[in-house]
Design a protein around this motif. Structure first.
Motif, mmCIF file in Angstrom:
data_model
loop_
_atom_site.group_PDB
_atom_site.id
_atom_site.type_symbol
_atom_site.label_atom_id
_atom_site.label_comp_id
_atom_site.label_asym_id
_atom_site.label_seq_id
_atom_site.Cartn_x
_atom_site.Cartn_y
_atom_site.Cartn_z
ATOM 1 N N THR A 174 11.924 -2.713 4.954
ATOM 2 C CA THR A 174 11.096 -3.101 3.813
ATOM 3 C C THR A 174 11.877 -3.926 2.793
ATOM 4 O OG1 THR A 174 11.579 -0.952 2.785
ATOM 5 C CG2 THR A 174 9.551 -1.133 4.063
ATOM 6 N N GLU A 206 0.819 -1.210 0.000
ATOM 7 C CA GLU A 206 0.000 0.000 0.000
ATOM 8 C C GLU A 206 0.856 1.266 0.000
ATOM 9 O OE1 GLU A 206 -3.151 -0.007 -0.452
ATOM 10 O OE2 GLU A 206 -3.276 -2.192 -0.425
ATOM 11 N N ASP A 207 1.908 1.295 0.827
ATOM 12 C CA ASP A 207 2.747 2.486 0.914
ATOM 13 C C ASP A 207 4.078 2.091 1.547
ATOM 14 O OD1 ASP A 207 3.975 4.942 1.357
ATOM 15 O OD2 ASP A 207 2.075 5.965 1.745
ATOM 16 N N GLU A 208 5.053 1.808 0.693
ATOM 17 C CA GLU A 208 6.341 1.347 1.206
ATOM 18 C C GLU A 208 7.034 2.415 2.033
ATOM 19 O OE1 GLU A 208 10.626 -0.394 -0.414
ATOM 20 O OE2 GLU A 208 8.900 -0.273 -1.763
ATOM 21 N N ASP A 209 6.917 3.671 1.650
ATOM 22 C CA ASP A 209 7.580 4.739 2.401
ATOM 23 C C ASP A 209 7.015 4.839 3.813
ATOM 24 O OD1 ASP A 209 9.212 5.403 0.270
ATOM 25 O OD2 ASP A 209 7.760 6.818 -0.575
ATOM 26 N N ALA A 210 5.693 4.681 3.937
ATOM 27 C CA ALA A 210 5.086 4.738 5.269
ATOM 28 C C ALA A 210 5.545 3.563 6.132
ATOM 29 C CB ALA A 210 3.564 4.734 5.147
#
Length: 438
Positions: free
Chosen positions: A270, A258-262
């Protein structure tokens, strides 16, 4: 009446029921086609075995791809390369050894079949690790380019004359080059059942089939039993991925999707999570390649072209990425309708209608301009169904991406945890930790 409807609705919510109903409908349709074509007992059993083979394998490989794309968002379009590594390594490890130096004579190490299966999975997983270390720092299209390039590099490596025949410790081993590699395992199904300590079950099924088929019942029994093994592998994949998806590890994978940075900002490694998921998925794809081709008698590198990867992608998209149940159902529908279905449709039509197909597309189109006669074009398309199959698949894929991108089962709510998060209702307790005044 309302109670019966509610019980049916509750039963339909169970994923096993959905899969069972779909498979039951597919098998019933193929059985009726067999009746129409007057297959007889042997023909019906062979038809069921062939259908089970493709349904199970496409479901199995869709599940493996779902771990990459559906769970983690890894765009892997090199599936066929990992399948090839699995079967070729298994062949080198488990083929009978030979010391002959004549051209075309390639043997193996002669280890038990189950050792070869494990070695093939390990080799596919190791290749995935080698790719993952540099490539998973890339995203989206760039990762796709790396994986499809890797699958082609694998194919050309197996085609190379350098690795065609190599002497190792006095034994002649290798990948066979462009001539391919013979898989002289005798009866792999018998060996698998004996490895599972079920040799008596194998003999019993052969004897049972022999009561209804007088002439050479063992190949028919092998096909049916191999279908059972494949369905067992699908069930194992399904349980493994369901448990993985509901575990803390699986929830991190979905967060990365969904959102790797988050996810990275929350302290999750990650790259490490993606690497583990990629390696496990590649090992499962290696097993899929082994199960697909170990009974084929021979393999050639050009079998492993990219189009097989896209077949698996279509199966996953039909069911819906991110859903294990959808992956199984998509694999079953793809195998029954798009992969095997055109051949059965051709057989049914030609069984009842005398088809005289034009020899070229131009001859099929000419009657339309003159007298609006569509029959020659229809007969030409029916006669060329194998060539048109890829076009039909493309049309179905475009339709799904526009009309039903979420797949057969639609958007499904995913569990946030492996245990219920709701607080039980209690008269003497409050969710804020307060106490009753009573």
């Amino acid at each position: 009446m309302s109670e019966s409807r509610s019980s049916l609705a509750a039963a339909w919510e169970r994923d096993a029921v959905k899969i069972g109903v779909l498979l039951g409908g597919i098998y019933l349709a193929y059985f009726l086609v067999g009746v129409l074509l007057d297959y007889g007992v042997r023909g019906q059993l062979n038809s069921i075995a062939s259908l089970t083979f493709y349904v199970a394998l496409f479901a199995l490989l869709s599940l493996a791809l779902n771990l990459h794309w559906g769970y983690t968002g890894l765009f892997n379009i090199g599936v066929v390369g990992f399948m090839a590594v699995g079967i070729y390594v298994m062949a080198v490890v488990s083929k009978a050894p030979t010391t002959e130096t004549a051209a075309g004579s390639v043997g193996g190490l002669g280890l038990p079949l189950w050792v070869g299966v494990l070695a093939g999975m390990a080799a596919a997983g190791f290749l995935g690790l080698l790719i993952a270390i540099p490539a998973l720092r890339l995203r989206a299209d760039y990762l796709a380019i790396v994986t499809v390039a890797t699958s082609e590099m694998v194919r050309f490596t197996f085609l190379s004359s350098t690795f065609e025949r190599v002497e190792v410790g006095g034994l002649v081993v290798g990948f066979g080059g462009g001539s391919g590699l013979l898989l002289d395992f005798g009866s792999p199904v018998r060996q698998l059942f004996e490895a599972l300590f079920l040799g008596g079950v194998y003999e019993g099924v052969v004897s049972l089939v022999g009561t209804v088929i007088d002439n050479n019942p063992e190949p028919v029994a092998d096909g049916l039993l191999y279908g059972v093994i494949l369905l067992g592998a699908v069930a194992g994949y399904y349980v493994l991925l369901n448990r993985l998806g509901n575990s803390p590890f699986g929830r991190v994978l979905k967060a990365i999707r969904e959102d790797e940075d988050a996810a990275n900002a929350l302290g999750k490694d990650t790259n490490g999570f993606k690497t583990k998921a990629f390696v496990v998925g590649c090992a499962l794809m290696g097993l899929g390649g082994i199960l697909w081709y170990m009974t084929s008698g021979a393999i050639t590198p050009n079998t492993y072209r990219p189009r097989l990867t896209f077949f698996i992608w279509i199966a996953l998209i039909i069911g819906g990425a991110g859903s294990n149940t959808g992956s199984v159902m998509g694999g079953a529908l793809f195998a029954a309708l798009l992969f095997q279905g055109p051949r059965f449709l051709q057989s049914v039509v030609t069984n009842f209608v005398a088809v005289e197909a034009p020899s070229s597309f131009g001859q099929a189109l000419a009657p339309i301009a003159g007298s609006a006669d569509l029959a020659p074009l229809a007969f030409y398309m029916l006669d060329s169904v194998r060539q048109l199959q890829l076009i039909v698949m493309g049309v179905v894929l475009v339709f799904l991406m526009h009309r039903r991108p979420q797949g057969l089962l639609g958007h499904r709510k995913e569990a946030a945890a492996s245990v219920p998060l709701r607080t039980r209702s209690n008269d003497g307790a409050y969710t804020d930790g307060g106490e009753s005044d009573e």
